[in-house]
Design a protein around this motif. Structure first.
Motif, PDB file in Angstrom:
ATOM      1  N   VAL A   1      -1.905  -4.791  -1.497  1.00 43.70           N
ATOM      2  CA  VAL A   1      -3.250  -4.633  -2.043  1.00 43.70           C
ATOM      3  C   VAL A   1      -3.210  -4.835  -3.550  1.00 43.70           C
ATOM      4  O   VAL A   1      -2.161  -4.739  -4.181  1.00 43.70           O
ATOM      5  CB  VAL A   1      -3.845  -3.241  -1.716  1.00 43.70           C
ATOM      6  CG1 VAL A   1      -3.981  -3.040  -0.215  1.00 43.70           C
ATOM      7  CG2 VAL A   1      -3.001  -2.136  -2.323  1.00 43.70           C
TER       8      VAL A   1
ATOM      9  N   ALA B   1      -7.090  -6.791   0.019  1.00 40.05           N
ATOM     10  CA  ALA B   1      -5.828  -6.759   0.759  1.00 40.05           C
ATOM     11  C   ALA B   1      -5.409  -8.175   1.122  1.00 40.05           C
ATOM     12  O   ALA B   1      -6.239  -9.011   1.495  1.00 40.05           O
ATOM     13  CB  ALA B   1      -5.975  -5.910   2.015  1.00 40.05           C
TER      14      ALA B   1
ATOM     15  N   LEU C   1       0.829  -1.205   0.000  1.00 39.08           N
ATOM     16  CA  LEU C   1       0.000   0.000   0.000  1.00 39.08           C
ATOM     17  C   LEU C   1       0.862   1.253   0.000  1.00 39.08           C
ATOM     18  O   LEU C   1       0.554   2.234  -0.698  1.00 39.08           O
ATOM     19  CB  LEU C   1      -0.929  -0.009   1.215  1.00 39.08           C
ATOM     20  CG  LEU C   1      -1.815   1.238   1.414  1.00 39.08           C
ATOM     21  CD1 LEU C   1      -2.656   1.509   0.183  1.00 39.08           C
ATOM     22  CD2 LEU C   1      -2.687   1.076   2.645  1.00 39.08           C
TER      23      LEU C   1
ATOM     24  N   PRO D   1      -6.352  -2.297   5.627  1.00 42.43           N
ATOM     25  CA  PRO D   1      -4.955  -2.489   5.191  1.00 42.43           C
ATOM     26  C   PRO D   1      -4.033  -1.403   5.726  1.00 42.43           C
ATOM     27  O   PRO D   1      -4.369  -0.227   5.733  1.00 42.43           O
ATOM     28  CB  PRO D   1      -5.051  -2.440   3.666  1.00 42.43           C
ATOM     29  CG  PRO D   1      -6.332  -1.737   3.360  1.00 42.43           C
ATOM     30  CD  PRO D   1      -7.258  -2.071   4.492  1.00 42.43           C
TER      31      PRO D   1
ATOM     32  N   VAL E   1      -4.528  -7.537   6.771  1.00 44.30           N
ATOM     33  CA  VAL E   1      -5.035  -6.281   7.318  1.00 44.30           C
ATOM     34  C   VAL E   1      -4.599  -6.156   8.779  1.00 44.30           C
ATOM     35  O   VAL E   1      -4.122  -7.121   9.385  1.00 44.30           O
ATOM     36  CB  VAL E   1      -6.579  -6.188   7.225  1.00 44.30           C
ATOM     37  CG1 VAL E   1      -7.035  -6.142   5.773  1.00 44.30           C
ATOM     38  CG2 VAL E   1      -7.233  -7.353   7.967  1.00 44.30           C
TER      39      VAL E   1
ATOM     40  N   ASP F   1       0.890  -3.603   4.233  1.00 43.34           N
ATOM     41  CA  ASP F   1       0.078  -4.678   3.646  1.00 43.34           C
ATOM     42  C   ASP F   1       0.038  -4.530   2.123  1.00 43.34           C
ATOM     43  O   ASP F   1       0.095  -3.417   1.599  1.00 43.34           O
ATOM     44  CB  ASP F   1      -1.337  -4.644   4.199  1.00 43.34           C
ATOM     45  CG  ASP F   1      -1.390  -4.998   5.690  1.00 43.34           C
ATOM     46  OD1 ASP F   1      -0.610  -5.866   6.103  1.00 43.34           O
ATOM     47  OD2 ASP F   1      -2.212  -4.386   6.412  1.00 43.34           O
TER      48      ASP F   1
ATOM     49  N   TYR G   1     -11.136  -0.001  -0.620  1.00 42.28           N
ATOM     50  CA  TYR G   1     -11.102  -1.313   0.014  1.00 42.28           C
ATOM     51  C   TYR G   1     -12.471  -1.643   0.620  1.00 42.28           C
ATOM     52  O   TYR G   1     -12.976  -2.764   0.478  1.00 42.28           O
ATOM     53  CB  TYR G   1     -10.019  -1.343   1.093  1.00 42.28           C
ATOM     54  CG  TYR G   1     -10.044  -2.595   1.939  1.00 42.28           C
ATOM     55  CD1 TYR G   1      -9.574  -3.810   1.439  1.00 42.28           C
ATOM     56  CD2 TYR G   1     -10.557  -2.569   3.242  1.00 42.28           C
ATOM     57  CE1 TYR G   1      -9.606  -4.978   2.218  1.00 42.28           C
ATOM     58  CE2 TYR G   1     -10.593  -3.714   4.023  1.00 42.28           C
ATOM     59  CZ  TYR G   1     -10.123  -4.910   3.504  1.00 42.28           C
ATOM     60  OH  TYR G   1     -10.173  -6.043   4.273  1.00 42.28           O
TER      61      TYR G   1
END
Length: 439
Positions: A436, A421, A378, A430, A424, A434, A414
């Motif tokens: 995605v 994701a 992310l 997330p 989380v 994390d 999200y």
């Protein structure tokens, strides 16, 4: 209130007056230089124990009159900076800011910041020498004899590697008063150095002055006075844009005149054209720009700052984005002279943020379909989004803070199921670490 001097004044003494009193839009530039030098040197210290700083249009080093609420106010209110007691002054110009930053880095034994200053004007050059000698004892710096930046460039490029086992990353700040100071061919040489050895290039792009030069080059008035005068202006613009743009800028100017487009049309075209040339012909991986305004509701900026890097993800998408965001936010403070305090225009600021989100939202699904087609951190996805929005001319860097991209863009997508994701956090959302991707 004090009268602000115009950078684009027709008065031939305008450049001299520019160095008399620091204006708010110069303060913004100096705060950015101060914060970016520190952040960049911390970042680059892992790669090299020496960093070069080059100020190609250094001025006299000090303004006769500072801007109230400038560097001193920033230092006083910054827990990070005030612990150093660096003795910054509102009168400091960029060379002195760089030297004082160098002393801090030296005391920390973190990195050796070497400074190289170029100033063409003899009087300002001597003042610069006097000022630097007073604050630069024990620091590595060099002031070149009074000469233009392009005249010094050959010697400068040699000096950047002097005394080192190998050339080190170099930060170039080219604050030219007009488009005449640095031709595009010189930028190619700087780019070649940085592609090989690292660093960033910052160029002040003075939209109004450039448009005036182009207007003079294409004006019937100058043509009637003789071909030589018009050609002089045209050659300056040709040098600024580079040989490959000789036809392009003339055609764009004629098109704007023919269609009776708004006055800012050429300036907007020029900066995007210039940035694309820096990508294509100088091979910079990242080229971004941001506005420096006098007030938050100013129709046009005083100038843009263009930043170029071979590693834009950390340099711009992370370090510089939030620095510029904070400078934009500082425009929303208004002095209340009756109560002798500064008032933050909260409603105007929130409206500005919402306007930026409205601009980017129609484009977000398309862009994320590209940058998040595979599992992506992310944090990295946010960086790539910032750089893509700027490259496509949708939203310039620094219009939103990084945490806003997470909370206002990625998290809602999200929650709507557009993004998924891999993992989380405890809150079921997330985190930056994390991965995605688009469903």
């Amino acid at each position: 209130m004090n009268k602000q001097l115009s950078l684009f004044d027709n008065d031939p003494n305008a450049q001299r007056d520019f160095f008399t009193r620091k204006r708010e839009w110069s303060v913004a530039k100096h705060r950015i230089i101060l914060k970016y030098l520190q952040a960049s040197c911390y970042n680059l210290a892992a790669l090299s124990d020496t960093i070069n700083y080059i100020d190609g249009f250094a001025g006299s080093g000090e303004y006769e009159e500072g801007a109230i609420g400038g560097i001193e106010e920033f230092i006083k209110n910054s827990p990070f900076w005030k612990r150093y007691e660096p003795n910054f002054s509102d009168k400091d110009g960029s060379p002195i800011i760089a030297l004082k930053t160098s002393r801090i880095l030296q005391a920390e034994q973190r990195v050796n910041l070497r400074c190289f200053f170029v100033e063409e004007n003899r009087e300002r050059n001597q003042k610069l020498r006097d000022k630097c000698s007073a604050v630069g004892e024990g620091l590595g710096y060099k002031i070149y004899p009074p000469s233009g930046f392009e005249e010094i460039l050959d010697n400068l490029m040699v000096d950047l590697g002097q005394g080192l086992s190998k050339p080190c990353p170099s930060l170039f700040f080219l604050d030219t008063f007009s488009p005449n100071g640095v031709g595009f061919e010189s930028l190619k040489r700087i780019a070649e150095y940085q592609i090989n050895f690292g660093g960033e290039l910052f160029i002040l792009f003075h939209n109004g002055y450039l448009s005036r030069q182009v207007g003079n080059a294409m004006s019937e008035k100058w043509k009637q006075q003789g071909k030589t005068t018009g050609d002089t202006f045209a050659k300056k613009v040709d040098s600024f844009f580079g040989a490959s743009s000789k036809k392009a800028w003339r055609q764009k100017w004629e098109e704007i005149k023919r269609t009776d487009s708004p006055p800012q049309t050429f300036a907007k075209w020029a900066i995007e054209h210039y940035k694309q040339k820096l990508r294509d012909e100088c091979s910079f991986k990242g080229v971004v720009s941001f506005e420096i305004k006098e007030e938050f509701n100013s129709v046009a900026p005083k100038y843009h700052i263009i930043a170029c890097s071979r590693h834009p993800e950390k340099a711009f998408g992370v370090l510089l984005n939030d620095l510029v965001y904070e400078e934009n936010k500082s425009l929303f403070f208004r002095d209340n002279f009756n109560q002798n305090l500064s008032e933050f225009l909260e409603q105007d600021w929130q409206r500005e943020n919402q306007d930026q989100l409205k601009i980017l939202k129609p484009h977000i699904t398309r862009i994320l379909a590209d940058i998040c087609s595979e599992w992506t951190l992310l944090d990295d996805a946010m960086t790539r989004l910032i750089l893509t929005l700027d490259r496509e001319g949708i939203l310039s860097m620094g219009k939103l803070k990084r945490k806003q991209y997470r909370s206002e863009v990625f998290i809602p997508l999200y929650q709507k199921g557009i993004l998924e994701a891999e993992t989380v956090g405890k809150q079921g959302l997330p985190r930056l670490t994390d991965r995605v991707r688009v469903r």
